[in-house]
Enzyme design. Structure first.
Site: not given
Length: 425
Positions: A178, A45, A48, A175
């Protein structure tokens, strides 16, 4: 070689600009108490590339005061999509409520960026001083309040009987994976709730306690995430496990489940302003007068628009139409100007910019026009007058062919047509 290097990286590790990715965004930004300015950019861009030196200067000036980061949204599309980034560069200010960043609307110089950052910082400090919540980690650092606890007793009623979409994690307390997922899942739950108007939910099942559910869905390892949609078989979630990955998938599910946006006729100021102010982009068609096309022709154009609204429904844009000549101030501000119908424009009301369809008013022509815009490549101009134009109240189309006003008819009942053309004696 130089051009390849330029395209693949606007910022380096030696800059004071923090390079943000899906893997570090939650930790660096969402769980931070700091104010963040984040640029979403694409390396190709041009705007940018022009902004890069100013962004680096601002980051250096604000070092130790305000955090300045950048996301390559061309590479990390899920992260850009999560914050509604449709063009480049887009700058967001992550302040007190990290789940709802503000759009930066200021200039692109380092001076303007620094001033805006300090202004936002002052507001943040005042809010904290007055007792308002200012902690980024409080709203998105892992509170489990928006994760629904699911059990053998409530699962069917809560999930299976729901019209909403559910992402359900089956976990075991011991776990390790988890435990790593838990703060990401909690942060995603809060954000998904906000961004989908509570239409997509995140839940969790302790599979060591509710073994009936685990057995029913064939859970063999932890964590396992499944997607539930009413009337369909559950599917395995295959995405990443960061907050941004989870949110991006949830938003895709929300969009897939959502109806196409409604196509509105511009009947007055309230409809026009509401749709254009509320959406990042509103797509407006100016259709030929009903006397020029008849009902069948008009319905053909409207059908094309509705197909495009369905195709681009994930963008959550607004879709409007008007009859040529009904809204001349609008036509004038967009440079449509009384000819070349049907015409189409896309308006960004926040930036007061618009782009015009240059190709055919067809599915392929409009698709190409909108695709270029969504990738930040379209040619734009400033709305005439620098403000949304005045919109007039008009009667809605009745769905019928048009009729000429009575005064435009000539009554020939008293004219003897046999005498026409004869010379008077």
């Amino acid at each position: 070689c130089t051009s390849v290097l330029t395209v693949h990286g606007l910022y380096s590790a030696g800059d004071d600009v923090v390079q943000l990715t899906p893997s570090n965004f939650n930790r660096e930004v969402m769980q931070s108490d700091s104010l963040w300015l984040v640029e979403f950019y694409a390396p190709w861009c041009g705007h940018c590339q022009s902004l890069t030196p100013e962004w680096k200067k601002a980051a250096t000036a604000l070092k130790g005061v305000v955090k300045v980061g950048a996301v390559d949204a061309d590479q990390h599309k899920s992260l850009g999509g999560q914050y509604g980034v449709r063009g480049f560069p887009t700058i967001k200010i992550f302040g007190a409520n990290k789940n709802k960043p503000d759009d930066y609307q200021g200039g692109r110089s380092s001076q303007a960026i620094v001033e805006a950052a300090l202004s936002a910082l002052r507001s943040l400090v005042k809010d904290r001083l007055s007792g308002k919540s200012g902690s980024g980690s409080g709203s998105s650092g892992g509170s489990k309040k928006d994760v629904v606890e699911l059990t053998d007793d409530n699962f069917d009623k809560t999930v299976l009987d729901s019209d909403d979409v559910w992402l359900v994690e089956f976990f075991a307390p011991w776990c390790g994976h988890c435990k790593n997922l838990e703060p990401e899942w909690a942060a995603a739950a809060s954000e998904v709730k906000d961004q989908t108007n509570n239409k997509v939910h995140l839940g969790a099942v302790d599979a060591t306690v509710h073994q009936g559910l685990a057995s029913r869905y064939g859970i063999r390892g932890f964590p396992t995430i499944k997607i539930f949609r009413k009337g369909e078989e559950p599917e395995d979630y295959q995405g990443g496990r960061t907050r941004s990955d989870i949110v991006a998938r949830a938003l895709d599910l929300f969009s897939d489940n959502a109806p196409a946006p409604e196509l509105h006729e511009i009947l007055g100021e309230d409809v026009f302003k509401k749709i254009c102010d509320d959406q990042q982009l509103c797509v407006i068609a100016v259709l030929p007068h009903i006397l020029d096309t008849g009902a069948a022709g008009r319905n053909g154009y409207l059908e094309v628009m509705m197909k495009m609204a369905e195709k681009y429904k994930k963008k959550m844009w607004g879709w409007l139409w008007t009859q040529a000549g009904d809204q001349m101030d609008l036509e004038s501000s967009l440079g449509i100007g009384g000819f070349g119908y049907p015409a189409m424009a896309a308006i960004n009301a926040r930036k007061m910019k618009f782009a015009l369809l240059k190709g055919s008013f067809s599915e392929s022509g409009i698709h190409e026009f909108l695709r270029e815009l969504s990738m930040g490549r379209g040619s734009t101009a400033t709305i005439g007058g620098g403000a949304l134009p005045k919109v007039h109240s008009v009667e809605p189309w009745d769905g019928k062919d048009g009729e000429l006003p009575m005064e435009d008819y000539i009554d020939l009942s008293d004219v003897d047509l046999d005498d026409l053309g004869k010379d008077e004696l």
